[in-house]
Motif scaffolding. Structure first.
Motif, PDB file in Angstrom:
ATOM      1  N   ALA A 197      53.421  51.374  24.956  1.00 20.74           N
ATOM      2  CA  ALA A 197      53.043  50.596  26.144  1.00 20.74           C
ATOM      3  C   ALA A 197      51.572  50.193  26.084  1.00 20.74           C
ATOM      4  N   ILE A 198      50.731  51.114  25.631  1.00 15.76           N
ATOM      5  CA  ILE A 198      49.299  50.814  25.502  1.00 15.76           C
ATOM      6  C   ILE A 198      49.074  49.694  24.503  1.00 15.76           C
ATOM      7  N   ASP A 199      49.751  49.759  23.366  1.00 21.08           N
ATOM      8  CA  ASP A 199      49.586  48.725  22.342  1.00 21.08           C
ATOM      9  C   ASP A 199      50.124  47.380  22.809  1.00 21.08           C
ATOM     10  N   ILE A 200      51.204  47.391  23.579  1.00 20.17           N
ATOM     11  CA  ILE A 200      51.773  46.133  24.076  1.00 20.17           C
ATOM     12  C   ILE A 200      50.795  45.452  25.035  1.00 20.17           C
ATOM     13  N   VAL A 201      50.260  46.229  25.982  1.00 20.08           N
ATOM     14  CA  VAL A 201      49.284  45.666  26.924  1.00 20.08           C
ATOM     15  C   VAL A 201      48.070  45.134  26.177  1.00 20.08           C
ATOM     16  N   THR A 202      47.585  45.928  25.231  1.00 20.73           N
ATOM     17  CA  THR A 202      46.415  45.527  24.455  1.00 20.73           C
ATOM     18  C   THR A 202      46.694  44.257  23.666  1.00 20.73           C
ATOM     19  N   LEU A 203      47.848  44.221  23.024  1.00 18.77           N
ATOM     20  CA  LEU A 203      48.174  43.092  22.161  1.00 18.77           C
ATOM     21  C   LEU A 203      48.372  41.806  22.946  1.00 18.77           C
ATOM     22  N   VAL A 204      49.098  41.882  24.057  1.00 16.43           N
ATOM     23  CA  VAL A 204      49.328  40.677  24.858  1.00 16.43           C
ATOM     24  C   VAL A 204      48.003  40.153  25.411  1.00 16.43           C
ATOM     25  N   GLY A 205      47.155  41.049  25.914  1.00 18.15           N
ATOM     26  CA  GLY A 205      45.854  40.624  26.413  1.00 18.15           C
ATOM     27  C   GLY A 205      45.004  40.001  25.328  1.00 18.15           C
ATOM     28  N   THR A 206      45.052  40.581  24.132  1.00 18.07           N
ATOM     29  CA  THR A 206      44.274  40.049  23.015  1.00 18.07           C
ATOM     30  C   THR A 206      44.747  38.659  22.617  1.00 18.07           C
ATOM     31  N   VAL A 207      46.057  38.483  22.532  1.00 23.68           N
ATOM     32  CA  VAL A 207      46.600  37.166  22.172  1.00 23.68           C
ATOM     33  C   VAL A 207      46.177  36.116  23.196  1.00 23.68           C
ATOM     34  N   THR A 221      41.912  24.877  32.266  1.00 24.29           N
ATOM     35  CA  THR A 221      42.123  25.585  33.535  1.00 24.29           C
ATOM     36  C   THR A 221      43.289  26.562  33.435  1.00 24.29           C
ATOM     37  N   THR A 222      44.373  26.150  32.801  1.00 28.02           N
ATOM     38  CA  THR A 222      45.514  27.048  32.613  1.00 28.02           C
ATOM     39  C   THR A 222      45.121  28.255  31.773  1.00 28.02           C
ATOM     40  N   MET A 223      44.306  28.028  30.752  1.00 31.61           N
ATOM     41  CA  MET A 223      43.843  29.140  29.909  1.00 31.61           C
ATOM     42  C   MET A 223      43.008  30.128  30.716  1.00 31.61           C
ATOM     43  N   GLU A 224      42.161  29.611  31.578  1.00 37.52           N
ATOM     44  CA  GLU A 224      41.357  30.492  32.426  1.00 37.52           C
ATOM     45  C   GLU A 224      42.257  31.324  33.335  1.00 37.52           C
ATOM     46  N   TYR A 225      43.259  30.692  33.921  1.00 39.38           N
ATOM     47  CA  TYR A 225      44.181  31.417  34.794  1.00 39.38           C
ATOM     48  C   TYR A 225      44.900  32.531  34.031  1.00 39.38           C
ATOM     49  N   ALA A 226      45.467  32.184  32.881  1.00 40.41           N
ATOM     50  CA  ALA A 226      46.242  33.156  32.115  1.00 40.41           C
ATOM     51  C   ALA A 226      45.374  34.337  31.678  1.00 40.41           C
ATOM     52  N   THR A 227      44.148  34.059  31.270  1.00 39.89           N
ATOM     53  CA  THR A 227      43.251  35.134  30.838  1.00 39.89           C
ATOM     54  C   THR A 227      42.956  36.085  31.984  1.00 39.89           C
ATOM     55  N   LEU A 228      42.656  35.536  33.154  1.00 42.48           N
ATOM     56  CA  LEU A 228      42.318  36.363  34.312  1.00 42.48           C
ATOM     57  C   LEU A 228      43.495  37.257  34.712  1.00 42.48           C
ATOM     58  N   ILE A 229      44.713  36.753  34.589  1.00 48.56           N
ATOM     59  CA  ILE A 229      45.901  37.527  34.987  1.00 48.56           C
ATOM     60  C   ILE A 229      46.228  38.613  33.965  1.00 48.56           C
ATOM     61  N   PHE A 230      46.293  38.234  32.693  1.00 53.06           N
ATOM     62  CA  PHE A 230      46.739  39.179  31.673  1.00 53.06           C
ATOM     63  C   PHE A 230      45.673  40.214  31.301  1.00 53.06           C
ATOM     64  N   ALA A 231      44.429  39.986  31.690  1.00 51.55           N
ATOM     65  CA  ALA A 231      43.391  40.975  31.412  1.00 51.55           C
ATOM     66  C   ALA A 231      43.402  42.124  32.407  1.00 51.55           C
ATOM     67  N   LEU A 232      44.106  41.960  33.531  1.00 49.93           N
ATOM     68  CA  LEU A 232      44.092  42.995  34.565  1.00 49.93           C
ATOM     69  C   LEU A 232      44.582  44.353  34.043  1.00 49.93           C
ATOM     70  N   PRO A 233      45.710  44.427  33.317  1.00 52.93           N
ATOM     71  CA  PRO A 233      46.134  45.747  32.815  1.00 52.93           C
ATOM     72  C   PRO A 233      45.153  46.340  31.798  1.00 52.93           C
ATOM     73  N   VAL A 234      44.392  45.484  31.121  1.00 52.09           N
ATOM     74  CA  VAL A 234      43.454  45.991  30.116  1.00 52.09           C
ATOM     75  C   VAL A 234      42.341  46.802  30.776  1.00 52.09           C
ATOM     76  N   THR A 235      42.038  46.521  32.051  1.00 50.45           N
ATOM     77  CA  THR A 235      41.001  47.297  32.734  1.00 50.45           C
ATOM     78  C   THR A 235      41.396  48.772  32.822  1.00 50.45           C
ATOM     79  N   VAL A 236      42.687  49.036  33.005  1.00 53.01           N
ATOM     80  CA  VAL A 236      43.159  50.427  33.060  1.00 53.01           C
ATOM     81  C   VAL A 236      42.902  51.117  31.727  1.00 53.01           C
ATOM     82  N   ILE A 237      43.157  50.404  30.631  1.00 52.32           N
ATOM     83  CA  ILE A 237      42.912  50.971  29.308  1.00 52.32           C
ATOM     84  C   ILE A 237      41.428  51.261  29.119  1.00 52.32           C
ATOM     85  N   ALA A 238      40.565  50.408  29.646  1.00 55.96           N
ATOM     86  CA  ALA A 238      39.126  50.652  29.531  1.00 55.96           C
ATOM     87  C   ALA A 238      38.737  51.967  30.203  1.00 55.96           C
ATOM     88  N   TYR A 239      39.288  52.238  31.379  1.00 54.11           N
ATOM     89  CA  TYR A 239      38.990  53.502  32.052  1.00 54.11           C
ATOM     90  C   TYR A 239      39.540  54.696  31.258  1.00 54.11           C
TER      91      TYR A 239
END
Length: 759
Positions: A234-244, A514-532
């Motif tokens: 699950a950690i790798d999936i969140v990380t990978l999707v956010g990275t892509v 604009t779409t890229m900005e939206y997608a980045t802001l949404i998919f980066a949210l789970p990555v914040t949990v990994i940072a903590y």
């Protein structure tokens, strides 16, 4: 009494036994999977990870998410754009504080690690040294973390903040002073702090403890062996999707900008067709780079990237408004430093429309850096083996940030000069079409064709570096790779390059930047949990390291070492050592005649006294010389290791007497689990080596005594011994290729475990 299906009554005793077995099974599962409570348990983490292989669960689920999102964006572009806009609006108004606080905490954490005494810890064993020279390393730091998006926002950002500022009157002097500083802030310490956090965590666990270079391995101190199962996936999936998402956003912004440059230079029609062609070029270059590796491919592009960017900046400063640019640059940097604490925690809570501004600017960039964090962090870790944590963090948050500032202030203030002098047409163009505005600025300088060509080349290099490095990192995240020096399969890199290209084209089709900005802001949210989680895991292991440092300092008085670093030598031995640089053959003879017999004597005596011990013979890959390791197992505590291994060392050009023509001589150093103890055994006699082993063992017992007094499970030695585990040395199956001693047999995996900490 209850009846069983066959009519027989079941016994309460049987139910009790069954319940007891279930409880025992659950307790055993918890014991096996629990997080490590000592350095010895941490050193076994490398054995949790299997041989290199594709992680199909991570690959399939991540790819499915990306493909589904891409299909949605291309099939229903308006619906995708509106839906993501609604979600981003909610994030801006409800979770803006969370993004801001997360980045502020990350900055505080990495700076705290760097300035603490833990900053001297290396990304690798204590004796390891950097692989790349400083200039090459800094070039790769810069090129990996700086994308073409910086060029895109370096003009539109300052002009937008001047004309429509978030917290000042439009076109006011206050707005002018802050216009460039806001863009500097968005490309400043926040992003590089995130890169530093993930990079130093992954590099530390990979190079110092022999674990894979991955996010899940960096969470081993928290999750234990669960990192190998669904939790790790699950950690790798969140990380990978956010990275892509992050890489695709950078590539999308890049092709939007580059298509304008190619249109200017070659007369090609600017539009989606040219942008798709540029995406295809990136894929082809990435496929070609798969066969060059990091040293030949990314290294060359990184250095060329830095030189081309420097030439472009110098040309603009010299041929532009030199005095204004330099004055503004100094003022911008000063204002950035002076306002950083307040700006880092600013959420625009009292400003009308503040949440919309935050979502479009600060939150987008924070999400961008969070999404890019695993990608850049892994790449930085790969090139930073041997660096100290302090060196790694300080270099990452200063040198590239200063380069960022130079780019932003040069382009931003050049654009501001035009706007302040009444060029309203240019100001509107830069706000409405940032890519056109950037090239429009370049055309105002002398030799515009040359400058446009140089800028397009620099942007292309930024673009290709991100695409190539991104494919490599994605292949690593979707694989299990125990050896941190290896990468994922080449076909997997090609697969991710193609999938990222698909996502990039989908977002371009659905609404562009604009779409890229939206997608980045949404998919980066789970990555914040990994940072903590990363911060909690890394803090735990740093406490382990601190305990070992304290133990070494406190045990100093009990050791018989000269200066705490070497066994006692006679004055003749010391003088002779100054005049000799032993060759490989000399060291090999000394190992056979002195080292091995001395360790064998101690090993036999330990066995006679009933200690659980093993003497392991091996070969050092770098030198081809033998190694010998004496291991003493201490139940419930950290094992004692006395390993003697060769280290090739350059011969100094001064002093002594050179007895061979080689450029290097060989030392025999003592290695503990975390690296070399820093002294040489060559020239000692058999008795002195035996005395040194006993001194080291005595000091190790003293260390255990000191650390056991600290009641904290996160320390190297637990306050209370953990649940007893079967002794690996006793139960291991003998390996045919591992030399055996008269003691218990040691299997191949156990050999790797016992030698953990040796480079």
């Amino acid at each position: 009494m209850n009846s069983s299906p066959d009519g027989q009554q079941s016994s309460p005793v049987n139910r009790e036994e069954l319940g007891g077995r279930e409880r025992s099974a659950r307790e055993e599962s918890r014991r096996v999977n629990r997080a490590p409570a000592s350095g010895d348990e941490l050193s076994r983490g490398a054995l949790t990870f299997d041989k290199p292989q594709v992680n199909w669960a991570v690959l399939i689920i991540s790819a499915a998410v990306i493909v589904a999102f891409s299909v949605w964006a291309m099939a229903w572009p308006d619906h995708a754009f509106d839906t993501m806009g609604t979600v981003v609006g909610w994030i801006g108004s409800s979770l803006g504080w969370y993004y801001v606080l997360t980045v502020a905490i990350v900055i505080t954490f990495v700076v705290g690690v760097a300035i603490s005494r833990m900053g001297t810890i290396r990304l690798g064993p204590d004796h390891s040294r950097p692989q790349y020279r400083m200039f090459t390393w800094v070039s790769m730091l810069f090129a990996a973390g700086v994308g073409i998006d910086m060029l895109f926002y370096s003009v539109t950002g300052p002009i937008t903040q001047f004309i429509t500022p978030p917290d000042a009157d439009p076109r006011s002097a206050e707005a002018a002073r802050d216009a460039v500083v806001w863009t500097m802030f968005h490309y400043g310490i926040g992003g590089w702090a995130m890169y530093s956090l993930l990079g130093m965590a992954m590099g530390y666990f990979a190079f110092r403890w022999g674990m894979p270079l991955s996010i899940r391995a960096a969470l081993y101190p928290l999750l234990g062996k669960r990192v190998k199962g669904r939790a790790g996936d699950a950690i790798d999936i969140v990380t990978l999707v956010g990275t892509v998402m992050g890489v695709a956003t950078s590539m999308g912004i890049g092709v939007v900008l580059l298509s304008v440059g190619f249109s200017h230079l070659f007369g090609l029609p600017d539009g989606l067709g040219l942008q798709i062609a540029l995406v295809a070029v990136a894929v082809l270059i990435t496929i070609a780079a798969c066969y060059s590796g990091v040293d030949k491919g990314v290294r060359l592009i990184s250095e060329l990237n830095l030189w081309s960017a420097a030439a472009m900046i110098l040309y603009i400063i010299v041929t532009g408004k030199t005095g204004f640019l330099l004055n503004a640059m100094v003022e911008n940097i000063g204002r950035f430093i002076n306002t950083l604490p307040g700006r880092a925690l600013q959420t625009m809570a009292y400003e009308p429309g503040g949440s919309d501004w935050m979502a479009g600017w600060t939150l987008f960039f924070w999400a961008f850096w969070l999404a890019w964090g695993p990608f850049v962090g892994l790449f930085l870790a790969r090139i930073s083996r041997g660096r100290t944590l302090r060196e790694f963090v300080i270099a990452a948050i200063t040198v590239p940030v200063l380069c960022d500032f130079l780019i932003v202030t040069t382009f931003g203030n050049s654009a501001m000069w035009e706007v302040l002098n009444g060029n309203e047409e240019f100001a509107q163009l830069a706000m409405d079409s940032p890519e056109q505005g950037w090239y429009s600025l370049l055309e105002m300088f002398p030799g515009a064709t040359f400058l446009v060509g140089l800028a397009t080349l620099s942007g292309l290099l930024f673009y290709l570096t991100s695409a190539n490095s991104g494919a490599m990192v994605m292949s690593n995240f979707s694989s299990t790779i125990p050896d941190p020096s290896q990468d994922g399969a080449k076909w997997l890199r090609v697969f991710w390059a193609l999938l990222t290209a698909l996502l990039t084209v989908a977002m371009l089709y659905a609404g562009g930047v604009t779409t890229m900005e939206y997608a980045t802001l949404i998919f980066a949210l789970p990555v914040t949990v990994i940072a903590y989680l990363i911060m909690a895991s890394f803090l735990k292991v740093l406490r382990m390291e601190r305990a070992e440092m304290d133990g070494r300092r406190l045990r100093h008085h009990s050791s018989a070492f000269d200066g705490g670093n070497a066994p006692d030598k006679t004055w003749r031995q010391r003088l002779a050592r100054m005049r000799s640089y032993p060759s490989k053959d000399t060291v090999a003879d000394f190992i056979g005649s002195t080292i091995q017999p001395a360790l064998a004597d101690v090993h036999r005596e330990f066995e006679r006294l009933g200690y659980q011990t093993a003497l392991i013979d091996g070969v050092d890959d770098a030198t081809g010389l033998p190694t010998h390791a004496l291991i003493v197992d201490i139940e419930g505590q950290r094992r004692f290791q006395y390993m003697v291994a060769p280290v090739s060392t350059p011969i100094p050009s001064y002093g002594g007497r050179r007895v061979q023509t080689d450029d290097a001589y060989y030392r025999l150093e003592v290695f503990s689990q975390t690296g070399s103890e820093g002294y040489d055994l060559v020239g000692l006699n058999r008795q002195q080596i035996i005395d040194d082993v006993i001194d080291r063992y005595e000091a190790h017992l003293h260390f255990l005594t000191v650390t056991a007094a600290t009641d904290a499970e996160s320390y190297l030695t637990p306050a209370h011994p953990p649940v007893a585990e079967p002794a690996l040395i006793e139960t291991a199956e003998p390996a045919d290729d591992v030399p055996q001693t008269s003691g218990a047999a040691v299997g191949a995996k156990e050999t790797a475990e016992l030698l953990e900490g040796r480079d």
